[in-house]
Write an enzyme that holds these catalytic residues in place. Structure first.
Site, mmCIF file in Angstrom:
data_model
loop_
_atom_site.group_PDB
_atom_site.id
_atom_site.type_symbol
_atom_site.label_atom_id
_atom_site.label_comp_id
_atom_site.label_asym_id
_atom_site.label_seq_id
_atom_site.Cartn_x
_atom_site.Cartn_y
_atom_site.Cartn_z
ATOM 1 N N GLU A 43 0.874 -1.188 0.000
ATOM 2 C CA GLU A 43 0.000 0.000 0.000
ATOM 3 C C GLU A 43 0.902 1.226 0.000
ATOM 4 O OE1 GLU A 43 -2.666 2.519 3.174
ATOM 5 O OE2 GLU A 43 -2.765 0.333 3.356
ATOM 6 N N LYS A 133 -11.288 -1.281 6.567
ATOM 7 C CA LYS A 133 -10.013 -1.078 7.257
ATOM 8 C C LYS A 133 -10.328 -0.611 8.677
ATOM 9 C CE LYS A 133 -6.135 2.179 7.190
ATOM 10 N NZ LYS A 133 -5.460 3.232 6.427
#
Length: 215
Positions: A43, A133
């Site tokens: 990420e 998340k």
């Protein structure tokens, strides 16, 4: 289906490295050391200078491999589209944003939106968020994951923040699909200790493989 394939790669990666760096060159060096250690989930946050260019370079570099490259710190739809045009395979936000969700759906790119309460998680699901998340993970707990998955078993959770080698198994035991790891994994990069960073990555992957075997 593109989106499903990407989600499978994310789940297989298990450990998603949250890469922050002061320069594009530093970010690329960090990713190189992580991949050498077996990390396949990257990420790349938009706090990195020229993040879209770095993403494009990494996507091309690791095309055809197990490495999956996504964009982090995606705060709005404009950033989301920039990331997608650069080739980002998934988007991650610290909070949920409706317009970002729409862009992700339009281009069939997985969107991992930050949420902390069951209400936020429910809203995210309604707009097609693939993985919630749980952020900041340091303020939550594996027990919370179990609690929210009881009424919403369809919820895919990825805690980010506060995940480390000591507590990673507790998160997976609670039913998360992946974990986002930043500081505890990337610490050697602060000293430009690339061999140390690769060893750290190897330790995280070894732990993840051990957890997979047990589960």
């Amino acid at each position: 289906m593109k989106r499903v394939k990407i989600l499978n790669k994310v789940e297989q990666a298990g450990v998603i490295a949250v890469v922050r760096a002061s320069s594009a060159a530093m970010a690329e060096r960090i990713v190189e050391a992580l991949v050498a250690g077996g990390i396949t989930g990257i990420e790349l946050t938009f706090t990195v200078p020229q993040a879209d260019q770095v993403i494009e370079k990494l996507v091309n570099q690791y095309a055809g491999t197990d490495v999956v490259v996504g964009a982090g710190t995606v705060l709005d739809a404009i950033t989301a589209r920039l990331a997608i045009m650069a080739g980002a395979e998934f988007l991650v936000s610290p909070s949920f944003d409706v317009e970002t969700a729409k862009i992700a759906n339009l281009y069939q790119i997985p969107y991992m939106a930050g949420a902390m309460t069951i209400t936020e998680m429910r809203s995210a699901l309604e707009y097609g968020v693939d993985i919630v998340k749980l952020f900041p993970g340091s303020e939550a707990s594996p027990a919370m994951v179990k609690a929210v998955k009881a009424p919403m078993p369809q919820l895919n959770v990825m805690p980010t923040g506060g995940v480390n080698l000591d507590n990673m198994s507790e998160w997976f035991d609670a039913g998360v699909v992946a974990v986002g790891v930043g500081g505890s994994l990337l610490k050697p990069a602060d000293r430009e200790d690339w061999a140390g960073l690769t060893r750290n990555a190897q330790a995280y992957i070894a732990k993840y493989n051990e957890i997979k075997e047990i589960n």
